[in-house]
Design an enzyme around this catalytic site. Structure first.
Site, PDB file in Angstrom:
ATOM      1  N   PHE A 207       0.991  -1.263  -0.061  1.00 47.74           N
ATOM      2  CA  PHE A 207      -0.110   0.123  -0.096  1.00 47.74           C
ATOM      3  C   PHE A 207       0.693   1.308   0.007  1.00 47.74           C
ATOM      4  O   PHE A 207       2.014   1.382   0.781  1.00 47.74           O
ATOM      5  CB  PHE A 207      -0.881   0.114   1.303  1.00 47.74           C
ATOM      6  CG  PHE A 207      -2.028  -1.017   1.337  1.00 47.74           C
ATOM      7  CD1 PHE A 207      -3.318  -0.495   0.777  1.00 47.74           C
ATOM      8  CD2 PHE A 207      -1.852  -2.121   1.871  1.00 47.74           C
ATOM      9  CE1 PHE A 207      -4.246  -1.418   0.782  1.00 47.74           C
ATOM     10  CE2 PHE A 207      -2.971  -3.072   1.933  1.00 47.74           C
ATOM     11  CZ  PHE A 207      -4.035  -2.658   1.207  1.00 47.74           C
ATOM     12  N   ASP A 208       0.396   2.165  -0.802  1.00 52.10           N
ATOM     13  CA  ASP A 208       0.893   3.480  -0.569  1.00 52.10           C
ATOM     14  C   ASP A 208       0.320   4.129   0.602  1.00 52.10           C
ATOM     15  O   ASP A 208      -0.783   3.518   1.291  1.00 52.10           O
ATOM     16  CB  ASP A 208       0.587   4.547  -1.759  1.00 52.10           C
ATOM     17  CG  ASP A 208       1.047   5.945  -1.922  1.00 52.10           C
ATOM     18  OD1 ASP A 208       2.228   6.160  -0.923  1.00 52.10           O
ATOM     19  OD2 ASP A 208       0.405   6.880  -2.258  1.00 52.10           O
ATOM     20  N   LEU A 209       0.784   5.034   1.255  1.00 53.48           N
ATOM     21  CA  LEU A 209       0.213   5.639   2.610  1.00 53.48           C
ATOM     22  C   LEU A 209      -0.566   6.867   2.414  1.00 53.48           C
ATOM     23  O   LEU A 209      -1.785   7.028   2.438  1.00 53.48           O
ATOM     24  CB  LEU A 209       1.345   5.843   3.574  1.00 53.48           C
ATOM     25  CG  LEU A 209       0.891   6.261   4.847  1.00 53.48           C
ATOM     26  CD1 LEU A 209       0.254   4.969   5.653  1.00 53.48           C
ATOM     27  CD2 LEU A 209       2.343   6.506   5.855  1.00 53.48           C
TER      28      LEU A 209
ATOM     29  N   LYS B 154       8.904   6.766  -5.981  1.00 57.77           N
ATOM     30  CA  LYS B 154       7.851   6.185  -6.906  1.00 57.77           C
ATOM     31  C   LYS B 154       7.592   7.455  -7.764  1.00 57.77           C
ATOM     32  O   LYS B 154       7.790   8.620  -7.404  1.00 57.77           O
ATOM     33  CB  LYS B 154       6.672   5.817  -6.081  1.00 57.77           C
ATOM     34  CG  LYS B 154       7.169   4.825  -5.252  1.00 57.77           C
ATOM     35  CD  LYS B 154       5.754   4.464  -4.406  1.00 57.77           C
ATOM     36  CE  LYS B 154       5.258   5.702  -3.564  1.00 57.77           C
ATOM     37  NZ  LYS B 154       3.934   5.387  -2.853  1.00 57.77           N
TER      38      LYS B 154
ATOM     39  N   VAL C 156      -1.418  -0.706  -4.305  1.00 54.85           N
ATOM     40  CA  VAL C 156      -2.575  -0.195  -4.365  1.00 54.85           C
ATOM     41  C   VAL C 156      -1.915   1.408  -3.883  1.00 54.85           C
ATOM     42  O   VAL C 156      -1.284   1.365  -2.860  1.00 54.85           O
ATOM     43  CB  VAL C 156      -3.521  -0.847  -2.984  1.00 54.85           C
ATOM     44  CG1 VAL C 156      -4.711   0.182  -3.096  1.00 54.85           C
ATOM     45  CG2 VAL C 156      -3.895  -2.199  -3.436  1.00 54.85           C
TER      46      VAL C 156
END
Length: 178
Positions: free
Chosen positions: A14-16, A144, A167
């Site tokens: 997961f991205d935060l 990223k 995600v």
């Protein structure tokens, strides 16, 4: 549904910011404070939003040119000071993460925040124990959407990419988060 996900993916990364945690208010306020202090400039919300999903360094180098390091330092100080009171968790994220974890789905975070700040946000909402690893901007050279942060997570988790799902909230074709 649980079995289908488990059979296809060993991990969900997961991205935060913008995915698990709502940090929009904190990011906007940190930009506004920084540019008022250093440039006596009232940066607009839309100007800040243009840099959502992009690295802090890219934003500061674009907007502040020769002052980028100074701007980053001020931004991070302000961001850290108000972090806990200005971030929120998106609805149902805690329940969803707990359900995934309880059903044997392994979870990790790959973010363009520093690892320390990411862990602080996860801990604030009781999520830190659900994630096997957190890869932040300080664990890589290229933020990223460069694949390096995800590849570092895959190496740490000893996984092939085909066994993971990433995600996030930013398109892959753009440069990512701060």
């Amino acid at each position: 549904r649980k079995n289908n996900l488990k059979n296809n993916f060993e991990y969900i990364l997961f991205d935060l910011d913008g995915t698990l945690l709502d940090t929009s208010e904190l990011i906007v306020e940190s930009f506004r404070y920084t540019f008022k202090q250093h440039c006596n400039y009232d940066i607009s919300v839309s100007e800040v939003h243009d840099f959502f999903g992009k690295s802090l360094r890219l934003a500061m180098e674009t907007l502040g040119k020769d002052k980028a390091d100074e701007l980053i330092d001020t931004y991070r100080e302000h961001n850290a000071k108000y972090h806990d009171e200005k971030i929120a968790i998106f609805p149902e994220v805690a329940e969803t993460i707990k359900t995934m974890y309880d059903n044997g789905i392994k979870l990790a975070v790959v973010t363009s925040k520093t690892k320390k700040t990411a862990l602080r946000g996860l801990k604030l909402f009781g999520l830190e124990s659900y994630f096997s690893t957190v890869i932040g901007i300080n664990e890589c050279i290229n933020p990223k959407p460069h694949p390096e942060p995800v590849n570092i997570a895959l190496q740490e988790l000893k996984l092939a990419p085909e066994f993971c799902l990433m995600v996030g909230d930013s398109p892959r074709s753009e440069e990512h988060t701060s």
